[in-house]
Design an enzyme around this catalytic site. Structure first.
Site, PDB file in Angstrom:
ATOM      1  N   HIS A   1       0.661  -1.226   0.014  1.00 20.00           N
ATOM      2  CA  HIS A   1      -0.065   0.154   0.044  1.00 20.00           C
ATOM      3  C   HIS A   1       0.796   1.236   0.165  1.00 20.00           C
ATOM      4  O   HIS A   1       2.112   1.346   0.441  1.00 20.00           O
ATOM      5  CB  HIS A   1      -0.910   0.056   1.244  1.00 20.00           C
TER       6      HIS A   1
ATOM      7  N   GLU B   1       0.808   4.148   1.919  1.00 24.23           N
ATOM      8  CA  GLU B   1       1.351   4.405   3.210  1.00 24.23           C
ATOM      9  C   GLU B   1       2.412   3.658   3.726  1.00 24.23           C
ATOM     10  O   GLU B   1       3.498   3.928   4.144  1.00 24.23           O
ATOM     11  CB  GLU B   1       0.140   4.144   4.218  1.00 24.23           C
TER      12      GLU B   1
ATOM     13  N   CYS C   1      -6.244   0.765   5.398  1.00 22.91           N
ATOM     14  CA  CYS C   1      -6.756  -0.338   5.943  1.00 22.91           C
ATOM     15  C   CYS C   1      -5.861  -0.628   7.412  1.00 22.91           C
ATOM     16  O   CYS C   1      -5.189  -0.026   7.921  1.00 22.91           O
ATOM     17  CB  CYS C   1      -6.071  -1.651   5.118  1.00 22.91           C
TER      18      CYS C   1
ATOM     19  N   CYS D   1      -2.076  -1.080   7.631  1.00 28.43           N
ATOM     20  CA  CYS D   1      -1.588   0.477   7.346  1.00 28.43           C
ATOM     21  C   CYS D   1      -1.733   1.133   8.508  1.00 28.43           C
ATOM     22  O   CYS D   1      -0.719   1.994   8.894  1.00 28.43           O
ATOM     23  CB  CYS D   1      -1.992   1.131   5.899  1.00 28.43           C
TER      24      CYS D   1
END
Length: 162
Positions: free
Chosen positions: A79, A81, A117, A120
């Site tokens: 992801h 992040e 999520c 993250c």
């Protein structure tokens, strides 16, 4: 002439970073900012050296019709992040703000209503990031104080807020 707000300035940059994403479902861009300086950037894509979904021409999660927010282990990508956090020194992230934008890969339109999520969120907490700002549309955004994620531990309720 009216200047763009500081938040939308950084969100514009995060949106540009999202254009580097290799995901066929959703393109995310994230930047970490501290003391008005960009610390790092990240977008969602496969780990270095592995083929991206855009290279393969398909998304395994799409192929298997996996709903949003489920079975992330089937995704090839890290992801945005996570990639931004990996690229930064922890001391530069303490008290920083992470700006994030999601765009649709087909239309390049901003996709609102997104957030980090559960995995993250955990990385953001451990990195010492203080605030997350997520673009909703060209001019609006949502601010998430990370302290709220610590105090309202969604891993205890089973409601992950994807």
């Amino acid at each position: 002439m009216e200047r763009v707000s500081k938040e939308n300035y950084y969100l514009d940059i995060a949106q540009t970073v999202a254009e580097r994403s290799t995901c066929l479902r959703r393109c995310y861009g994230a930047i970490i900012v501290k003391d008005d300086t960009i610390v790092s950037t990240g977008y969602n894509g496969a780990p270095r050296g592995r083929k991206n979904c855009s290279d393969l021409g398909y998304c395994m999660r799409e192929k298997l019709q996996i709903p949003r927010g489920e079975r992330y282990e089937m995704c090839r990508s890290l992801h945005s992040e996570a990639n931004a956090i990996i690229a930064a020194a922890r001391e530069r992230m303490l008290g920083a703000t992470l700006y994030m934008c999601c765009i649709d890969p087909a239309t390049h339109a901003v996709v609102g209503g997104t957030c980090s999520c559960a995995m993250c969120k955990r990385m953001i907490i451990n990195a010492g990031i203080e605030t997350v700002v997520v673009r909703e549309d060209k001019d609006t955004y949502t601010v998430y104080p990370v302290q709220d994620w610590i105090e309202n531990d969604d891993s205890l309720s089973g409601e992950f807020g994807y």
